[in-house]
Every structure is written in structure tokens, then in C-alpha cells.
Write a protein that holds these residues in place. Structure first.
Motif, PDB file in Angstrom:
ATOM      1  N   ARG A 314       0.819  -1.212   0.000  1.00  0.00           N
ATOM      2  CA  ARG A 314       0.000   0.000   0.000  1.00  0.00           C
ATOM      3  C   ARG A 314       0.854   1.263   0.000  1.00  0.00           C
ATOM      4  NH1 ARG A 314      -4.537   0.074  -1.976  1.00  0.00           N
ATOM      5  NH2 ARG A 314      -5.610  -1.273  -0.483  1.00  0.00           N
ATOM      6  N   ALA A 315       1.937   1.296   0.779  1.00  0.00           N
ATOM      7  CA  ALA A 315       2.784   2.489   0.808  1.00  0.00           C
ATOM      8  C   ALA A 315       3.434   2.729  -0.543  1.00  0.00           C
ATOM      9  CB  ALA A 315       3.848   2.352   1.894  1.00  0.00           C
ATOM     10  N   VAL A 316       3.827   1.664  -1.230  1.00  0.00           N
ATOM     11  CA  VAL A 316       4.374   1.795  -2.586  1.00  0.00           C
ATOM     12  C   VAL A 316       3.353   2.467  -3.490  1.00  0.00           C
ATOM     13  CG1 VAL A 316       5.009   0.474  -4.648  1.00  0.00           C
ATOM     14  CG2 VAL A 316       6.029  -0.099  -2.442  1.00  0.00           C
ATOM     15  N   GLN A 317       2.093   2.053  -3.393  1.00  0.00           N
ATOM     16  CA  GLN A 317       1.038   2.616  -4.233  1.00  0.00           C
ATOM     17  C   GLN A 317       0.805   4.097  -3.943  1.00  0.00           C
ATOM     18  OE1 GLN A 317      -2.246   0.072  -3.277  1.00  0.00           O
ATOM     19  NE2 GLN A 317      -1.519  -1.641  -4.531  1.00  0.00           N
ATOM     20  N   VAL A 318       0.743   4.450  -2.648  1.00  0.00           N
ATOM     21  CA  VAL A 318       0.464   5.841  -2.285  1.00  0.00           C
ATOM     22  C   VAL A 318       1.597   6.761  -2.725  1.00  0.00           C
ATOM     23  CG1 VAL A 318       0.147   7.408  -0.340  1.00  0.00           C
ATOM     24  CG2 VAL A 318      -1.056   5.215  -0.376  1.00  0.00           C
ATOM     25  N   VAL A 319       2.843   6.337  -2.476  1.00  0.00           N
ATOM     26  CA  VAL A 319       3.992   7.152  -2.887  1.00  0.00           C
ATOM     27  C   VAL A 319       4.023   7.297  -4.408  1.00  0.00           C
ATOM     28  CG1 VAL A 319       6.517   7.148  -3.053  1.00  0.00           C
ATOM     29  CG2 VAL A 319       5.411   6.697  -0.852  1.00  0.00           C
ATOM     30  N   ALA A 320       3.788   6.198  -5.124  1.00  0.00           N
ATOM     31  CA  ALA A 320       3.793   6.252  -6.587  1.00  0.00           C
ATOM     32  C   ALA A 320       2.704   7.183  -7.109  1.00  0.00           C
ATOM     33  CB  ALA A 320       3.618   4.847  -7.157  1.00  0.00           C
ATOM     34  N   LEU A 321       1.515   7.135  -6.512  1.00  0.00           N
ATOM     35  CA  LEU A 321       0.437   8.023  -6.930  1.00  0.00           C
ATOM     36  C   LEU A 321       0.799   9.490  -6.719  1.00  0.00           C
ATOM     37  CD1 LEU A 321      -2.842   6.226  -5.769  1.00  0.00           C
ATOM     38  CD2 LEU A 321      -2.418   7.158  -8.051  1.00  0.00           C
ATOM     39  N   SER A 322       1.447   9.795  -5.582  1.00  0.00           N
ATOM     40  CA  SER A 322       1.792  11.189  -5.303  1.00  0.00           C
ATOM     41  C   SER A 322       2.805  11.725  -6.309  1.00  0.00           C
ATOM     42  CB  SER A 322       2.325  11.322  -3.869  1.00  0.00           C
ATOM     43  OG  SER A 322       3.577  10.675  -3.719  1.00  0.00           O
ATOM     44  N   ILE A 323       3.745  10.888  -6.739  1.00  0.00           N
ATOM     45  CA  ILE A 323       4.720  11.319  -7.744  1.00  0.00           C
ATOM     46  C   ILE A 323       4.054  11.437  -9.111  1.00  0.00           C
ATOM     47  CG2 ILE A 323       6.865  10.703  -8.930  1.00  0.00           C
ATOM     48  CD1 ILE A 323       7.744   9.272  -6.360  1.00  0.00           C
ATOM     49  N   ALA A 324       3.223  10.439  -9.442  1.00  0.00           N
ATOM     50  CA  ALA A 324       2.534  10.470 -10.738  1.00  0.00           C
ATOM     51  C   ALA A 324       1.620  11.688 -10.844  1.00  0.00           C
ATOM     52  CB  ALA A 324       1.741   9.177 -10.928  1.00  0.00           C
ATOM     53  N   TRP A 325       0.981  12.067  -9.726  1.00  0.00           N
ATOM     54  CA  TRP A 325       0.133  13.269  -9.735  1.00  0.00           C
ATOM     55  C   TRP A 325       0.946  14.502 -10.101  1.00  0.00           C
ATOM     56  CZ3 TRP A 325       0.216  17.837  -6.906  1.00  0.00           C
ATOM     57  CH2 TRP A 325      -0.923  18.652  -7.007  1.00  0.00           C
ATOM     58  N   ARG A 326       2.134  14.620  -9.540  1.00  0.00           N
ATOM     59  CA  ARG A 326       2.981  15.780  -9.844  1.00  0.00           C
ATOM     60  C   ARG A 326       3.375  15.784 -11.321  1.00  0.00           C
ATOM     61  NH1 ARG A 326       4.235  18.560  -5.424  1.00  0.00           N
ATOM     62  NH2 ARG A 326       5.624  19.859  -6.696  1.00  0.00           N
ATOM     63  N   ALA A 327       3.593  14.593 -11.876  1.00  0.00           N
ATOM     64  CA  ALA A 327       3.961  14.523 -13.289  1.00  0.00           C
ATOM     65  C   ALA A 327       2.769  14.827 -14.196  1.00  0.00           C
ATOM     66  CB  ALA A 327       4.529  13.140 -13.603  1.00  0.00           C
ATOM     67  N   ALA A 328       1.617  14.205 -13.900  1.00  0.00           N
ATOM     68  CA  ALA A 328       0.471  14.319 -14.797  1.00  0.00           C
ATOM     69  C   ALA A 328      -0.280  15.633 -14.641  1.00  0.00           C
ATOM     70  CB  ALA A 328      -0.485  13.144 -14.548  1.00  0.00           C
ATOM     71  N   VAL A 329      -0.409  16.125 -13.405  1.00  0.00           N
ATOM     72  CA  VAL A 329      -1.206  17.329 -13.159  1.00  0.00           C
ATOM     73  C   VAL A 329      -0.347  18.590 -13.185  1.00  0.00           C
ATOM     74  CG1 VAL A 329      -2.695  18.492 -11.476  1.00  0.00           C
ATOM     75  CG2 VAL A 329      -2.922  16.021 -11.859  1.00  0.00           C
ATOM     76  N   LEU A 330       0.834  18.538 -12.573  1.00  0.00           N
ATOM     77  CA  LEU A 330       1.693  19.726 -12.533  1.00  0.00           C
ATOM     78  C   LEU A 330       2.649  19.806 -13.713  1.00  0.00           C
ATOM     79  CD1 LEU A 330       2.621  19.849  -8.723  1.00  0.00           C
ATOM     80  CD2 LEU A 330       0.720  20.955  -9.921  1.00  0.00           C
ATOM     81  N   GLY A 331       2.949  18.674 -14.343  1.00  0.00           N
ATOM     82  CA  GLY A 331       3.837  18.681 -15.505  1.00  0.00           C
ATOM     83  C   GLY A 331       5.293  18.426 -15.182  1.00  0.00           C
ATOM     84  N   GLU A 332       5.631  18.124 -13.915  1.00  0.00           N
ATOM     85  CA  GLU A 332       7.026  17.849 -13.558  1.00  0.00           C
ATOM     86  C   GLU A 332       7.482  16.519 -14.164  1.00  0.00           C
ATOM     87  OE1 GLU A 332       7.355  20.072  -9.230  1.00  0.00           O
ATOM     88  OE2 GLU A 332       7.016  17.914  -9.293  1.00  0.00           O
ATOM     89  N   ARG A 333       8.785  16.428 -14.436  1.00  0.00           N
ATOM     90  CA  ARG A 333       9.331  15.194 -14.988  1.00  0.00           C
ATOM     91  C   ARG A 333      10.620  14.761 -14.292  1.00  0.00           C
ATOM     92  NH1 ARG A 333       5.013  15.024 -16.644  1.00  0.00           N
ATOM     93  NH2 ARG A 333       4.205  14.361 -18.673  1.00  0.00           N
TER      94      ARG A 333
END
Length: 669
Positions: A314-333
């Protein structure tokens, strides 16, 4: 490239520009921001809305002129990059106010002139309130990683939310040819984070009152020195840890004005351990965060072992989602992974896959996750599982780029890392005010690098040994005392000419910044540093408070703009030469203050020597082989040109064989 947010910002600027109650005010910025020049004295640029409008229009025009030449946002980090780390609310301060995403945008032309290709910010998620440090709180105490902290929204644009303003910064960076990213504190969450109520299993729980700081064995020794001796959790404390409760058993508990978590049987989330410095019960502790629990351990591990887990954790999933959100919504890479050795590679791999498969359902899921309700929608866990199962394999060329933070090694724990930061930045640069330790630390880390670059690589593998990734090199600041400006030019020269290094600049160092960001101060190694640390009040620590950069107070004589440009030109010439074997140089006895190295290649006629004199008072001589030429030297006191082989106090010099010297000098470097 998406420009929706920058267009919204531009529209808002134009509307407010015509408002006499808003547009008529003055706006003071340092001269290097206002015009194409140098200097940190403040100048009034007049209407702030017109100032930002003109700046953005200039970026748009610049991007149009570079059509077809834009750098791919996902390209790997390499030695052609220059990384700049900014703490927005301090380093992007303008007009005497704390910095914001909008004000950071104003610095982009300056960063472009410096050659910066990657802009990283300290964490920008919503900061928690529990056990808050200072008035603003630590940026590493992220309560909600799916939102941008409100303090980063500029008051000039009250009608635009912080997420839109930050996304506009990312889009403006792309226009300037700069990839934008941030530090992600994937190993910790704010003690009052809603995610802990959603998923209690992602942190550690114990039978102690809410907010009790976790003290490691050895706490109380204020003279703590080396950071490689991290004390463990004592047996009495270990016995208080327990299995995490279920989400249904968790409720909020109001403690000292903050809302923390507590289970029905009295368990509370354990705070993370203090960092390498023990003996400080005040500002420098991790009492405001809980450690992220990967796997099924009950007691947190303090070492550097990274559990080998899958994306079912579960922690892997939550951390991955938080990074993916920054990439997909904010545009960071590009992401700097804090405490990288504690982050399972599966989390980084899943983050790239989730970002690749992102859709509107993913955005709605993250909105639910950032909700403050304790257990919330009972389907959230199912929605997370569905998102993970739906993640498609991301092509290598579109994967996110990760920089690992490693304190004690030049090797990373995962192939997902493009490069690493530290140990040079965090274990060498802090000691500019403790010269004996600086000398020892530099030689230790140069030896580590030399052992990995002996030149024994198999044919066809170049001169860089396999398994030795690129590393960021520069002068650390955010966890340490500001570097001594007298040593800055020499240390930059030594660091940036190392094979495998990627230049790293912290906000303001190019102007001789003396801003205090933390109280660690070189791991507390001298009586002078400890006295300085005791003298400082917590309210002046810029990392946790509203302390704008005092641009007008900087000494123009400490400006490193010319040094930076010259070193970057030398680096570009060096990248075309295979001189990546490394050997430690330096004196003993009377010449103990000489620290340096030699770079060589397979061709015996090309080699380069780098020397730094870290004595504050005594000049030293180095043996320059016949035929070698001086290609660069930092300040030599009153001498316009140093005599051959002589290094003034705190000076650096670079010598090369004739053929290499000609190559480094022919094109104006």
C-alpha cells in the motif's frame, strides 16, 4: 506542450494591470532580475502586473523562436545538465515578501543565462500543522501531496489557486528550455496527514500520547559529530510499537491546536527519528513527520536498507500516486528522491507507469485521497487497486527521471535512478567553516570516487566504471550552514571538474548568499559552530519561517557569476575528451592543506590536475610538470596572474598537458 495555466496567469495579469487599485503600486526586484546585467541592489520595476506580463510574453516569443529545438522533458539527466535547487518562499523572494511560484518565474531569464537546464524546488505539497516547525512549517512535513501549499500562491493573483500558479511555473520553465521538478519526501508524511487516516498501514504505530517525539538511543549528546553513526531505537521504546490499526478504528484527536490520529485502543502514529544530529529537542528534529512504512515491519529501521517490495504494497502505491500526480497534473518530470535508500524501486517504476496511464479517473482519485475525512469513501482502497492494475508499461523514453539522495555512497540502490545527489553535497560542503574536517572529508570522498574510476573498465565501456552513476556536485546549503564565501569559488572548481559530476547550485550561491536555512551547521563539529548554533533563534531559520532573501545586503565582490560561466565552458570542452580516470593528489606535512586530483585518459598526452589550497592564511606551491599550462585559476589576491605553481590562500588552479590545454583554451574558455 500544454500552456493552459500560463495562459490563465497571463489573462489575470492583463486584467489586474488595468485596475488602478492594484496596478499602480511599485515592485522592487534585484537588478539581475530586472535587466540583463548583474548586481543584487534593488530597482523598482513599477507596475508588477506589467512586469510579469512582459516577462511571460518574452518567454513565449523565445519559445517560438526556438521551435523544433525544445529539449525533451523526459530526457535522462546527464553531464550537460546544470541543476538549480530553489526554496521558493525564500530564494524567489521579491519586493520584500516571501517567494511564490509566480515570483520564481521572474528568475527564469537569469537561470537561463547561467546555463541552468533543470530547476528543482524543495517540496511544495500542503504542509501539516502537527508539531509544526517555525511559523510556516517544514516543506518536508507534507500533509497532502496531491495539492500545492497555499503559501506558494502569489497575493498578486488572488483569483488563481496555488496549483494553477505552480503549473504555470512548470510551463514557463519549459518555454525557457528548463525542465522543472521537485524534491519528493517519499519516506515521510506529516504527522496529521489525511493519508494516515485513510491507510493506517502506511506508517508505524505505538502506545504513546499523540505527537510524542521518537528519541533514538544516544539522544542528549550535543557534541554529536560524524553522520555515519545513526543511533538505534532503544529496547524500552521498541516494546511500545504495535501493528497498525484498521482505518475503521482510527479517529482524530485534538492536541495543542492540531488534529492528530489515534486508534480506539490508544495507539498513535510514531514520529520519525531525528536526523544525524542528536541532542536538539527544538527545531532540528523530525517530530513533525511520521515515517512511511514499506512492508510489514512493526519497528522502523534506521539504516539504509531498502525493502524489495512489489506494487501490491500500500505504501508503494500511495507514494507512486503522489509522484505520478505531480507529473500528470503539474507537468514535472524530474524528481529528487529524499532518503532514496529507503524507497523501494517498485514505487518509482509504478510512478512512471501511473503517469503514463493517467486519466480523469486518476485525478478524481487523488482528490478523494486529499480529503480530510478520517475513513472517507469506503471504495477508496478499491479505487487505488484499480488504478494500479490499470497502469500500463511506460516506454523508456517517456519514463520519469529520478535523482537519488545518497549520504554515504556514490552508488544508488536502484536502476531507476538517473543520478544521485550526495555524499559530496551533504558530507563535504557543510565543512567550509571547519577546515580540518573539510580536508579529511574531501580526501575521503575523492578516494571513494577514484576507487570507482581506476581506468580498469573493460574495452568499449569508456572510462567510467559500470555501476558508478552520475552525481550532483556543488555546495550544500539546505541542511547545513551557508558555505564560506571565501572558499566558494575554489570548491566549485574542484567539484564541477570532477569526472561524472553534474553542476548543482543552491539558491543565491551565485551571489554569495549567507542565508541561514537550518541549524545543523556542519554536523556540529566545532565549538565555534555549536556557539553559532546556540546564538541563532529559531525564528531566523529560513527553512521554517518567512525569511525573504536579503538581496540588497549581498557583497558584490562575492558574485560567482563569472566563475560559474567559466567553469561551465571548461566542462563543455572536457566532455569531448576521455579523461575520466581519477587519482587523488595532495600534500602531507607542510602541504597538508593542498587537496586535489588528476584526470587522465587512455591517451597519455592528455591529463588535467586540479588543486585547491584550503589554508586561509598560507600560500602553497604545487609541482607543475614541464610543458603543462595553467588553464584556470580562482582569485589569487592582489596578483593579476599567479606565478607558476603558486596557490594563494583559498585559491584553486587547474593545469593541463599542452594538447588538452590548447583544446580547453582555443575556443575562448
Amino acid at each position: 506542450m500544454c500552456t493552459d495555466s500560463i495562459e490563465r496567469v497571463l489573462d489575470a495579469l492583463r486584467q489586474h494591470e488595468q485596475d488602478p487599485d492594484r496596478g499602480g503600486i511599485g515592485y522592487r526586484v534585484p537588478r539581475f532580475v530586472a535587466v540583463h546585467g548583474t548586481g543584487t541592489d534593488l530597482v523598482d520595476v513599477g507596475n508588477p502586473y506589467a512586469f510579469y506580463r512582459d516577462l511571460i510574453c518574452g518567454l513565449v516569443a523565445s519559445r517560438a523562436g526556438r521551435a523544433g529545438e525544445t529539449m525533451p522533458a523526459n530526457r535522462p539527466i546527464d553531464q550537460t545538465d546544470v541543476v538549480y535547487l530553489s526554496f521558493l518562499r525564500t530564494g524567489a523572494a521579491l519586493d520584500g515578501r516571501i517567494g511564490t511560484a509566480l515570483s520564481q518565474l521572474a528568475f527564469l531569464p537569469h537561470l537561463s543565462r547561467l546555463g541552468v537546464t533543470v530547476l528543482l524546488t524543495l517540496p511544495t505539497g500542503t504542509i501539516g500543522r502537527a508539531n509544526r516547525k517555525g511559523t510556516r512549517g517544514s516543506p518536508f512535513a507534507v500533509a497532502d501531496p496531491f495539492a500545492v501549499d497555499p503559501s506558494l500562491a502569489d497575493p498578486l493573483l488572488p483569483d488563481l489557486d496555488p496549483t494553477t500558479q505552480y503549473r504555470a511555473l512548470v510551463q514557463a520553465c519549459a518555454m525557457a528550455g528548463i525542465r522543472c521538478g521537485s524534491i519528493v519526501p517519499a519516506a515521510t508524511l506529516a504527522l496529521d496527514s489525511p493519508l494516515i487516516g485513510r491507510f493506517p498501514e502506511i506508517t508505524y504505530w505505538w502506545d504513546l500520547p499523540p505527537g510524542t517525539p521518537l528519541r533514538p538511543v544516544g539522544h542528549g549528546h550535543a557534541a554529536s559529530g560524524s553522520p555515519d553513526k545513526v543511533p538505534g531505537v532503544g529496547p524500552a521504546v521498541r516494546g511500545r510499537f504495535a501493528l497498525p490499526p484498521s482505518a475503521r478504528a482510527v479517529t482524530r484527536a485534538e492536541v495543542a491546536g492540531a488534529s492528530l490520529w489515534r486508534s480506539a485502543d490508544g495507539l498513535t502514529p510514531a514520529t520519525a527519528c531525528p536526523d544525524v544530529l542528536v541532542g536538539d529537542a527544538g527545531t532540528y528534529t523530525w517530530a513533525d513527520v511520521a515515517g512511511v512504512r514499506f512492508g510489514d515491519q512493526i519497528v522502523p529501521e534506521l539504516g539504509t536498507v531498502s525493502p524489495q517490495l512489489t506494487r501490491r504494497d500500500r505504501a508503494v502505491q500511495v507514494v507512486a500516486l503522489s509522484i505520478a500526480w505531480r507529473a500528470a497534473v503539474l507537468g514535472e518530470r524530474v524528481f529528487w528522491v529524499d532518503v532514496a535508500a529507503r524507497i523501494p524501486p517498485a514505487a518509482l517504476e509504478l510512478a512512471s507507469d501511473l503517469a503514463e496511464a493517467w486519466d480523469e479517473r486518476s485525478t478524481r482519485l487523488c482528490t478523494l485521497l486529499s480529503s480530510g475525512d478520517p475513513a472517507g469513501d469506503g471504495r477508496i482502497a478499491t479505487l487505488v487497486d484499480e488504478a494500479v492494475r490499470g497502469a500500463t508499461a511506460c516506454p523508456q523514453e517517456r519514463r520519469l527521471r529520478f535523482i537519488a539522495e545518497e549520504l554515504y555512497s556514490f552508488h544508488t540502490a536502484s536502476r531507476s535512478h538517473d543520478a544521485l545527489v550526495g555524499p559530496w553535497v551533504f558530507c563535504v560542503a557543510p565543512f567550509t567553516r571547519d577546515l580540518p574536517t573539510l580536508r579529511t572529508s574531501m580526501r575521503h570522498h575523492l578516494r571513494m570516487l577514484a576507487d570507482a574510476r581506476t581506468g580498469d573498465a573493460p574495452p568499449g565501456n569508456g572510462e567510467v566504471m559500470a555501476g558508478t552513476p552520475l552525481f550532483l556536485a556543488g555546495l550544500g546549503d539546505h541542511d547545513t550552514a551557508p558555505p564560506d564565501p571565501a572558499l566558494a569559488a575554489g570548491l566549485l572548481t574542484l567539484s564541477w571538474l570532477l569526472p561524472g559530476s553534474i553542476p548543482l547550485l543552491f539558491t543565491g550561491h551565485e551571489h554569495g548568499s549567507e542565508l541561514v536555512v537550518n541549524k545543523e551547521f556542519g554536523f556540529n563539529t566545532t565549538a565555534e559552530l555549536r556557539a553559532w548554533r546556540e546564538w541563532l533563534g529559531d525564528d531566523v531559520i529560513a527553512l521554517f519561517n518567512d525569511v525573504p532573501m536579503p538581496w540588497h545586503q549581498f557583497d558584490p565582490g562575492r558574485d560567482l557569476d563569472g566563475v560559474i560561466r567559466r567553469l561551465l565552458r571548461l566542462r563543455m570542452r572536457l566532455t569531448t575528451r576521455r579523461v575520466d580516470r581519477l587519482r587523488l593528489l595532495g600534500g602531507t606535512g607542510a602541504d597538508a592543506n593542498l587537496v586535489g586530483y588528476r584526470r587522465t585518459g587512455r591517451a597519455g598526452d592528455e591529463a588535467l590536475d586540479m588543486f585547491l589550497n584550503i589554508s586561509p592564511t598560507v600560500s602553497h606551491r604545487v609541482d607543475v610538470p614541464p610543458g603543462w599550462q595553467l588553464v584556470y585559476a580562482t582569485s589569487q589576491g592582489p596578483h593579476a596572474r599567479p606565478s607558476r605553481g603558486e596557490l594563494a590562500p583559498f585559491a584553486a588552479a587547474v593545469y593541463a598537458t599542452g594538447p588538452l590545454a590548447a583544446h580547453l583554451s582555443d575556443e575562448g574558455s
